[in-house]
Design an enzyme around this catalytic site. Sequence first.
Site, PDB file in Angstrom:
ATOM      1  N   SER A 138       0.854  -1.198   0.000  1.00 18.73           N
ATOM      2  CA  SER A 138       0.000   0.000   0.000  1.00 18.73           C
ATOM      3  C   SER A 138       0.883   1.238   0.000  1.00 18.73           C
ATOM      4  O   SER A 138       2.029   1.187   0.476  1.00 18.73           O
ATOM      5  CB  SER A 138      -0.862   0.011   1.272  1.00 18.73           C
ATOM      6  OG  SER A 138      -1.465   1.281   1.460  1.00 18.73           O
ATOM      7  N   TYR A 151      -1.729  -0.088  10.511  1.00 26.32           N
ATOM      8  CA  TYR A 151      -1.973  -0.520   9.119  1.00 26.32           C
ATOM      9  C   TYR A 151      -0.752  -0.184   8.253  1.00 26.32           C
ATOM     10  O   TYR A 151      -0.228  -1.035   7.538  1.00 26.32           O
ATOM     11  CB  TYR A 151      -3.242   0.138   8.549  1.00 26.32           C
ATOM     12  CG  TYR A 151      -3.467  -0.243   7.108  1.00 26.32           C
ATOM     13  CD1 TYR A 151      -3.816  -1.545   6.775  1.00 26.32           C
ATOM     14  CD2 TYR A 151      -3.279   0.675   6.072  1.00 26.32           C
ATOM     15  CE1 TYR A 151      -3.983  -1.931   5.445  1.00 26.32           C
ATOM     16  CE2 TYR A 151      -3.447   0.299   4.741  1.00 26.32           C
ATOM     17  CZ  TYR A 151      -3.797  -1.001   4.436  1.00 26.32           C
ATOM     18  OH  TYR A 151      -3.954  -1.380   3.123  1.00 26.32           O
TER      19      TYR A 151
HETATM   20  P1  NDP Z   1     -11.618  -5.932   0.338  1.00 23.05           P
HETATM   21  O1  NDP Z   1     -12.096  -5.696   1.726  1.00 23.05           O
HETATM   22  O2  NDP Z   1     -12.552  -5.718  -0.788  1.00 23.05           O
HETATM   23  O3  NDP Z   1     -10.984  -7.396   0.216  1.00 23.05           O
HETATM   24  C1  NDP Z   1     -10.193  -7.930   1.224  1.00 23.05           C
HETATM   25  C2  NDP Z   1     -10.118  -9.427   1.032  1.00 23.05           C
HETATM   26  O4  NDP Z   1      -9.280  -9.977   2.063  1.00 23.05           O
HETATM   27  C3  NDP Z   1     -11.460 -10.115   1.142  1.00 23.05           C
HETATM   28  O5  NDP Z   1     -11.568 -11.065   0.103  1.00 23.05           O
HETATM   29  C4  NDP Z   1     -11.409 -10.812   2.495  1.00 23.05           C
HETATM   30  O6  NDP Z   1     -12.126 -12.037   2.406  1.00 23.05           O
HETATM   31  C5  NDP Z   1      -9.922 -11.101   2.619  1.00 23.05           C
HETATM   32  N1  NDP Z   1      -9.516 -11.307   3.998  1.00 23.05           N
HETATM   33  C6  NDP Z   1      -9.526 -10.428   5.035  1.00 23.05           C
HETATM   34  N2  NDP Z   1      -9.120 -11.033   6.159  1.00 23.05           N
HETATM   35  C7  NDP Z   1      -8.839 -12.328   5.837  1.00 23.05           C
HETATM   36  C8  NDP Z   1      -8.392 -13.460   6.557  1.00 23.05           C
HETATM   37  N3  NDP Z   1      -8.143 -13.390   7.869  1.00 23.05           N
HETATM   38  N4  NDP Z   1      -8.228 -14.623   5.898  1.00 23.05           N
HETATM   39  C9  NDP Z   1      -8.476 -14.705   4.576  1.00 23.05           C
HETATM   40  N5  NDP Z   1      -8.905 -13.676   3.832  1.00 23.05           N
HETATM   41  C10 NDP Z   1      -9.088 -12.505   4.470  1.00 23.05           C
HETATM   42  O7  NDP Z   1     -10.336  -4.971   0.175  1.00 23.05           O
HETATM   43  P2  NDP Z   1      -9.287  -4.767  -1.028  1.00 23.05           P
HETATM   44  O8  NDP Z   1      -9.562  -5.665  -2.151  1.00 23.05           O
HETATM   45  O9  NDP Z   1      -9.224  -3.317  -1.259  1.00 23.05           O
HETATM   46  O10 NDP Z   1      -7.954  -5.188  -0.276  1.00 23.05           O
HETATM   47  C11 NDP Z   1      -7.093  -6.201  -0.739  1.00 23.05           C
HETATM   48  C12 NDP Z   1      -5.679  -5.877  -0.290  1.00 23.05           C
HETATM   49  O11 NDP Z   1      -5.266  -4.637  -0.868  1.00 23.05           O
HETATM   50  C13 NDP Z   1      -5.493  -5.720   1.213  1.00 23.05           C
HETATM   51  O12 NDP Z   1      -4.276  -6.302   1.571  1.00 23.05           O
HETATM   52  C14 NDP Z   1      -5.445  -4.203   1.407  1.00 23.05           C
HETATM   53  O13 NDP Z   1      -4.719  -3.828   2.537  1.00 23.05           O
HETATM   54  C15 NDP Z   1      -4.752  -3.785   0.132  1.00 23.05           C
HETATM   55  N6  NDP Z   1      -4.944  -2.402  -0.288  1.00 23.05           N
HETATM   56  C16 NDP Z   1      -6.190  -1.853  -0.488  1.00 23.05           C
HETATM   57  C17 NDP Z   1      -6.308  -0.541  -0.920  1.00 23.05           C
HETATM   58  C18 NDP Z   1      -7.624   0.122  -1.116  1.00 23.05           C
HETATM   59  O14 NDP Z   1      -7.676   1.359  -1.108  1.00 23.05           O
HETATM   60  N7  NDP Z   1      -8.701  -0.606  -1.339  1.00 23.05           N
HETATM   61  C19 NDP Z   1      -5.128   0.263  -1.216  1.00 23.05           C
HETATM   62  C20 NDP Z   1      -3.879  -0.411  -0.963  1.00 23.05           C
HETATM   63  C21 NDP Z   1      -3.808  -1.683  -0.546  1.00 23.05           C
HETATM   64  P3  NDP Z   1     -13.011 -12.691   3.572  1.00 23.05           P
HETATM   65  O15 NDP Z   1     -13.560 -11.574   4.411  1.00 23.05           O
HETATM   66  O16 NDP Z   1     -14.058 -13.463   2.824  1.00 23.05           O
HETATM   67  O17 NDP Z   1     -12.070 -13.584   4.290  1.00 23.05           O
HETATM   68  C1  8X3 Z   2      -5.085   1.545   1.468  1.00 14.82           C
HETATM   69  C2  8X3 Z   2      -4.736   2.926   1.030  1.00 14.82           C
HETATM   70  O1  8X3 Z   2      -4.433   5.300   1.787  1.00 14.82           O
HETATM   71  O2  8X3 Z   2      -6.346   4.091   2.659  1.00 14.82           O
HETATM   72  O3  8X3 Z   2      -3.947   0.794   1.681  1.00 14.82           O
HETATM   73  O4  8X3 Z   2      -4.146   3.584   3.464  1.00 14.82           O
HETATM   74  S1  8X3 Z   2      -4.929   4.009   2.307  1.00 14.82           S
END
Ligand code: NDP
Ligand code: 8X3
Length: 251
Positions: A138, A151
């Site tokens: 991120s 985070y």
């Molecule tokens: P979502 O919340 O849409 O997806 C997150 C996914 O992670 C879900 O499929 C959830 O599935 C899974 N997950 C969470 N906890 C667990 C666990 N304990 N075991 C297995 N699966 C888990 O968010 P994003 O798609 O946006 O996020 C995906 C990744 O990208 C994360 O690592 C996030 O930190 C990162 N990210 C996101 C950004 C954003 O702005 N959206 C920016 C930068 C990075 P389930 O709940 O079914 O287990």
């Molecule tokens: C998610 C992006 O800017 O919300 O990793 O931390 S931010």
Amino acid sequence: MSNTVFITGASSGFGEACARKFAQHGSTLILAARREDRIQALAEELSEQTRVHSVVLDVRDRSAIFSTIENLPEPFKAIDILVNNAGLALGLQGADAASLDDWETMVDTNIKGLMFCTRAILPGMVSRGGGHVVNLGSVAASWPYPGGNVYGGTKAFVQQFSRNMRADLLGKRIRVSNVEPGMCETEFSVVRFEGDQDKADAVYAGMTPLTAPDIAEIVYWVTALPAHINVNQLEVMPTAQAWSPFAVHRE
Ligand code: NDP
Ligand code: 8X3
């Protein structure tokens, strides 16, 4: 020959979009997440395009990860690409008031879960002489913001772990890439604000955020490059996001 891709957090957001993208390109898929209904439905849909196996998996559960990898059905055993995507942010409170339980959950998921999946899958890649680990970092790894505390710390781990893995894996034909997105509208903010959709919507109000398919495009692209090219780190923001001046407190 089609490759085999293991995607954690495939039940929504980036993980789901990556599953769709790799399916379009004929990859064999292993989709993992906790929400069984979601990954089963996605697996059923994508099985019209490619070979798909879904597993209910909590990445915090170390022994479940190792037993999942050991017991994969034969056509899914040789994983070529691991997309370490499962992760979450919880809360935006300052470090003096944030929930310790939330902090632990972020460490257990974003750091330890990614570590366990990597450690379970990497030996197979090494023994087969090839592979690619794509980690979802991120912008929060490099750029602090109020309430980002743990985070951001977990994503800083992902950044440095990714680099250290490259150092360890030199000469083994295994690539490691750390994709670091900024604001992207998925379920991320709904999770961060404990299901408060209005608060989540406010994060993206009046601007055009990245989308999950945008990130899937990038994840797919780094893996589709010729094998001699390793994208180490790729930071990406919406055009509508940038840095601010340093905050200064004046008496
Ligand atoms: P979502 O919340 O849409 O997806 C997150 C996914 O992670 C879900 O499929 C959830 O599935 C899974 N997950 C969470 N906890 C667990 C666990 N304990 N075991 C297995 N699966 C888990 O968010 P994003 O798609 O946006 O996020 C995906 C990744 O990208 C994360 O690592 C996030 O930190 C990162 N990210 C996101 C950004 C954003 O702005 N959206 C920016 C930068 C990075 P389930 O709940 O079914 O287990
Ligand atoms: C998610 C992006 O800017 O919300 O990793 O931390 S931010």
